[in-house]
Design a protein around this motif. Structure first.
Motif, short mmCIF file in Angstrom:
data_model
loop_
_atom_site.label_atom_id
_atom_site.label_comp_id
_atom_site.label_asym_id
_atom_site.label_seq_id
_atom_site.Cartn_x
_atom_site.Cartn_y
_atom_site.Cartn_z
N GLU A 101 3.50 27.12 -6.52
CA GLU A 101 4.40 26.13 -5.88
C GLU A 101 3.40 24.87 -5.63
OE1 GLU A 101 6.84 28.18 -2.32
OE2 GLU A 101 4.80 28.73 -2.19
N LYS A 102 4.47 23.51 -6.62
CA LYS A 102 3.79 21.96 -5.96
C LYS A 102 4.87 21.41 -5.48
CE LYS A 102 0.32 22.24 -10.31
NZ LYS A 102 0.62 22.11 -11.47
N GLY A 103 4.50 20.70 -4.52
CA GLY A 103 5.17 19.41 -4.33
C GLY A 103 4.42 18.84 -3.33
N GLN A 104 5.57 17.26 -3.35
CA GLN A 104 4.82 15.93 -2.33
C GLN A 104 5.10 15.92 -0.73
OE1 GLN A 104 6.25 11.28 -1.93
NE2 GLN A 104 4.19 11.61 -3.80
N TYR A 105 4.67 16.70 -0.21
CA TYR A 105 4.80 17.06 1.34
C TYR A 105 4.47 15.36 2.39
CZ TYR A 105 0.10 17.80 3.41
OH TYR A 105 -1.39 17.72 3.76
N GLN A 106 3.87 14.45 2.13
CA GLN A 106 3.99 13.47 2.82
C GLN A 106 3.63 12.23 1.95
OE1 GLN A 106 0.30 13.68 5.65
NE2 GLN A 106 2.20 12.62 7.04
N GLN A 107 4.29 11.13 2.44
CA GLN A 107 4.33 10.03 1.68
C GLN A 107 4.26 8.89 3.03
OE1 GLN A 107 7.96 8.25 -0.58
NE2 GLN A 107 6.81 8.06 -1.92
N ARG A 108 3.41 7.77 2.93
CA ARG A 108 4.18 6.40 3.13
C ARG A 108 3.51 5.09 2.58
NH1 ARG A 108 5.33 10.25 6.23
NH2 ARG A 108 3.99 10.86 8.28
N GLN A 147 0.67 -1.17 0.15
CA GLN A 147 -0.20 -0.33 -0.04
C GLN A 147 1.28 1.16 -0.04
OE1 GLN A 147 -3.68 -0.20 3.02
NE2 GLN A 147 -2.89 -2.22 3.39
N GLU A 148 0.11 1.73 -0.77
CA GLU A 148 1.32 3.67 -0.35
C GLU A 148 0.58 4.69 -0.40
OE1 GLU A 148 4.72 6.13 -3.96
OE2 GLU A 148 2.96 4.31 -4.22
N GLN A 149 0.47 5.92 0.25
CA GLN A 149 -0.67 6.37 0.35
C GLN A 149 0.67 8.35 0.08
OE1 GLN A 149 -3.79 7.45 2.66
NE2 GLN A 149 -3.68 9.38 2.99
N THR A 150 -0.08 9.43 -0.73
CA THR A 150 1.08 10.39 -0.70
C THR A 150 -0.13 11.53 -0.56
OG1 THR A 150 0.65 10.21 -3.05
CG2 THR A 150 2.63 9.58 -2.36
N LYS A 151 0.93 12.22 -0.05
CA LYS A 151 -0.22 14.02 0.00
C LYS A 151 0.45 15.07 -0.60
CE LYS A 151 -2.40 14.54 4.00
NZ LYS A 151 -3.51 14.20 4.33
N ASP A 152 -0.10 15.64 -1.95
CA ASP A 152 0.76 16.57 -2.39
C ASP A 152 -0.07 17.93 -2.03
OD1 ASP A 152 1.49 14.62 -3.44
OD2 ASP A 152 0.97 14.53 -5.21
N LEU A 153 0.56 19.13 -2.33
CA LEU A 153 0.23 20.40 -2.14
C LEU A 153 0.28 21.66 -2.75
CD1 LEU A 153 -1.02 22.60 0.19
CD2 LEU A 153 1.03 22.79 1.02
N GLU A 154 -0.89 21.85 -4.23
CA GLU A 154 -0.61 22.84 -4.94
C GLU A 154 -0.62 24.62 -3.85
OE1 GLU A 154 -2.58 25.01 -8.65
OE2 GLU A 154 -1.98 22.68 -9.19
N ARG A 155 0.32 25.61 -4.05
CA ARG A 155 0.25 26.54 -3.29
C ARG A 155 0.14 27.60 -4.87
NH1 ARG A 155 3.21 25.62 1.42
NH2 ARG A 155 1.73 25.14 3.75
N TYR A 156 -0.86 28.74 -4.59
CA TYR A 156 -0.34 29.34 -5.31
C TYR A 156 -1.44 31.17 -5.46
CZ TYR A 156 -5.47 27.65 -6.30
OH TYR A 156 -6.94 27.45 -6.06
N SER A 157 -1.20 32.48 -6.39
CA SER A 157 -1.85 32.93 -6.23
C SER A 157 -3.32 33.23 -7.17
CB SER A 157 -0.62 33.89 -6.55
OG SER A 157 0.22 33.84 -5.46
N TYR A 158 -3.74 33.21 -6.90
CA TYR A 158 -5.31 32.91 -7.49
C TYR A 158 -5.64 34.75 -7.73
CZ TYR A 158 -10.07 32.16 -9.35
OH TYR A 158 -10.94 31.35 -9.93
N ILE A 159 -5.92 35.24 -9.13
CA ILE A 159 -6.44 36.37 -9.45
C ILE A 159 -7.58 36.23 -9.82
CG2 ILE A 159 -6.04 38.42 -11.22
CD1 ILE A 159 -3.14 37.60 -9.93
N ILE A 160 -8.55 36.48 -8.87
CA ILE A 160 -9.78 36.19 -8.47
C ILE A 160 -10.50 36.94 -10.36
CG2 ILE A 160 -12.43 36.76 -7.32
CD1 ILE A 160 -10.04 36.91 -5.03
N ARG A 161 -10.57 37.46 -10.73
CA ARG A 161 -12.12 38.28 -11.57
C ARG A 161 -10.96 37.85 -12.75
NH1 ARG A 161 -11.66 44.36 -9.78
NH2 ARG A 161 -13.20 44.23 -7.67
#
Length: 711
Positions: free
Chosen positions: A348-355, A326-340
């Motif tokens: 920014e993208k990356g994997q911050y946790q893996q088991r 079994q494998e579980q990963t947690k990825d995070l994407e952070r970004y600035s959102y131009i709303i209109r």
């Protein structure tokens, strides 16, 4: 869904049984008398009545009547088990006998499920889909001998379907559900679609595949969603939106006394966190604004492989082997959102946790098999690898992460000894070797006595340890504002439980009325409990340590009644919890008691192919000692309280066209609970104590349309 709809639904639920009291099918009672075969904790599959352990079973029919999609849905009204959602992470926290989900194991076909904190424990029940589930088995109390570390308060074992009597089984459904009073076809509410196909290739070979999509639009409350561009704390959602996609496949072969199956499960979950803070970015020269917000997208991926072989050697010794990766990963994407402009920048993208984990379990049953004695022996092997921490969410692309290993090698044996036709007992023992901890020894002793006139007595004494999870051992989150560290020198927590059950089965009016009554007494204790404590005042620093002692005593009763097509269940529980912090001389070891009640009612109208069901649970006021600073600046313990509340669900299920089409309509949380007030929570490492515990998003309604074709 309006108030008038609710009144109509309630009136319908109440009135239909009044006009249908005479609609009884003669063979319904006969069907209900058949006891299900269980596998959890058994030497060999056997009926509930013959088991030394007390096993609760939630059948496939129970799941369908509740309209449940995840394991959290069907356990919400279970006695002694509480579910609390986390609005910011989307996870559902679970406690059994006051201990959270780190202390009981969730298994699928006897194999623990991986998650970000370990194997089987602290599992998010919303991530376990029920579309291919045959039944759920629950055992309360320490099951360390049978299932190893972290089975302190109990076991939840999900049993999946692995065969069929039909050549083809095709089932599909759609479910539309409001989130409180919020619903739109795309953006609001919950929208579920599922398709499952099973095929019997020949007499011995069976295969199925399935796909489920569960789109939760979040709970908006007074928030305004992603496109809102004002900086007044109203952007985003009160509960985060999330999309779950689940794909499954099974291939099984069975001939004579040999069976083998391979099961694959893939889960993808996206959770969207739209910040409530908006940078307006005003341009004085043009008199315009360009609102921007900093948003996040969390992605969970879980892969599950399970190969199982069962059979017998010389038609005497039964074996059962499971191998799982079994494998579980947690990825995070952070970004600035131009709303209109609906544009993402500075991504920014990356994997911050893996088991990852390799797990194997094997048992040999009937090594000794006489009329008086049977012997089972087995092993468990668990190799876990992990990196990253949920406490410190850091994106470090291109930077090599530190990976740690947690390995366990266990051997166990138990013997069932029948001293007479009515009395049997089962001693058991397990030894566990680890690459981190000292050798652990676990024991258990269970007994069952059948008396005259349907009386049964069961006594279960068992031990189980909880090993520290990855975060408790290896978290390192130190910067200018934080200092939270794991502790690689932690000891496993030592747990012991004792349960005593008295059960009575009664049949009245020539079998037309059947009763099952059970009274249980329980004790559960923990030593060396792990807590996150302050280890330095200036600068403030936290670390996990073995400093706590935990005790639970209580009694509970569960009653069932079957009268024709009516099934009623009523339960009550009172549990006292004592918690002692060894590092504080002013701690209080008094027991604080909590009352729970539950009741389920199901009535079938055969002429109309309709079943009406209600599910009720009451959780009384909960108390907990909380460490606070008094006016003199001295640390003291005060009694904090969490308000009581009641929960109720109701469903109506009707079948059409020779039971090929089933429609289920229902209401969840009829008492419209949102949150409860509390003074029983300590402040965490980064913030003060909460004053409310969120439980739900209010009363919601659902409609499910299912089609089943069996050929």
């Amino acid at each position: 869904m309006t108030k008038n709809h609710f009144i109509y639904l309630t009136t319908l639920l109440v009135s239909i049984p009044l006009f249908a009291q005479q609609e009884i099918v003669k063979d319904t009672a006969e069907v209900q008398r058949l006891e299900e075969v269980i596998v959890t904790g058994q030497h060999n599959p056997q009926s509930v009545g013959k088991s030394v352990f007390e096993v609760k079973v939630i059948s496939r029919k129970d799941i369908e009547r509740q309209g449940g999609n995840s394991l959290a849905d069907i356990l919400n009204t279970t006695l002694n088990l509480n579910i609390t959602p986390n609005t910011s992470t989307g996870k559902s926290g679970v406690s059994l006998f006051g201990l959270d989900s780190q202390y009981f194991k969730v298994l699928v076909d006897n194999v623990p499920i991986i998650n970000e904190e370990g194997m089987g424990n602290n599992t998010d029940l919303t991530l376990i889909n029920l579309d291919d589930v045959e039944r759920v088995e629950i055992v309360e109390g320490a099951m360390g001998v049978q299932y190893g570390a972290n089975a302190v308060s109990g076991i939840i074992n999900v049993i999946t379907k692995k065969s069929s009597r039909n050549v083809w089984d095709i089932s599909t459904y759609i479910q539309e559900e409001s989130v409180g009073d919020e619903y739109e076809w795309f953006n609001k509410g919950r929208h579920i679609q599922s398709l499952r196909v099973g095929h019997k290739l020949n007499e011995y070979l069976y295969a199925n595949i399935g796909y489920t999509r569960n789109d939760f639009g979040g709970y908006w409350s007074d928030r305004m969603g992603e496109k809102y561009d004002r900086n007044d704390d109203r952007r985003g959602h009160e509960w985060l939106p999330k999309l779950q996609q689940n794909a499954k496949a099974l291939l099984s072969y069975s001939k004579n006394d040999f069976s083998i199956f391979y099961r694959f499960d893939y889960l993808n979950e996206n959770i969207e966190n739209y910040s409530k803070l908006v940078a307006v970015n005003e341009n004085p020269a043009t008199g315009t604004t360009r609102p921007i917000s900093q948003d996040e997208l969390f992605t969970n991926n879980r892969f599950y492989h399970h190969l199982n072989l069962t059979g017998s050697i010389f038609q005497k010794i039964n074996y059962n082997f499971s191998i799982s990766y079994q494998e579980q990963t947690k990825d995070l994407e952070r970004y600035s959102y131009i709303i209109r402009e609906d544009v993402k920048e500075n991504i920014e993208k990356g994997q911050y946790q893996q088991r990852t984990a390799f797990f194997s379990r094997g048992t040999f049953s009937n090594l000794i098999n006489t009329e008086k004695i049977s012997l089972q022996a087995g092993y468990e092997l668990t190799n876990e690898r992990g990196s990253g921490s949920a406490v410190a969410i850091l994106i470090t692309p291109g930077e090599e992460k530190t990976t740690q290993n947690l390995n366990n090698y266990d051997f166990f044996a138990s013997s069932e000894i029948k001293l007479s036709e009515s009395f049997s007992f089962r001693p058991g023992a397990r030894v566990s070797f680890s690459n981190i901890f000292d050798t652990q020894f676990i024991g258990s002793l269970s007994a069952k006595q059948n008396l005259n006139k349907g009386w049964e007595l069961r006594a279960i004494l068992g031990s189980a340890n909880r090993t520290p999870n990855y975060d408790e051992l290896y978290t390192y989150f130190v910067d200018v504002n934080h200092n939270v560290q794991g502790n690689p020198d932690l000891l496993p927590e030592k747990g012991l439980s004792a349960f005593f059950h008295i059960k009575k089965k009664t049949s009245l009016s020539e079998g037309k009325i059947r009763l099952k009554n059970k009274l249980s007494l329980n004790y559960l204790g923990l030593n060396d409990r792990i807590e996150l404590i302050v280890v330095q005042q200036s600068p403030l620093a936290f670390q996990y340590n073995n400093i706590d002692k935990y005790r639970v005593i209580g009694a509970f009763m569960e009653n069932e009644m079957y009268v024709g097509n009516l099934k009623a269940q009523l339960g009550a529980s009172i549990q006292g919890i004592s918690k002692v912090l060894k590092t504080n001389n002013n701690n209080n070891d008094d027991f604080l008691f909590n009352l729970q009640l539950n009741a389920n009612l199901s009535y079938t109208l055969p002429k109309w192919n309709t079943t009406l069901s209600t599910y009720f649970k009451y959780i009384g006021e909960q108390q907990q000692f909380v460490e606070k600073t008094n006016q003199e600046g001295v640390q003291v313990f005060e009694t904090g309280k969490t308000d009581d509340y009641s929960w109720m669900d109701a469903t109506i299920s009707k079948s059409f066209f020779n039971n090929n089409v089933t429609t289920t309509i229902g209401a969840r949380n009829l008492f419209n609970v949102n949150s409860v007030e509390t003074t029983a929570i300590n402040g965490g490492a980064h913030n003060g104590p909460a004053t409310q515990i969120p439980l739900a998003y209010g009363r919601s309604y659902f409609v499910k349309l299912a089609y089943n074709l069996n050929l």
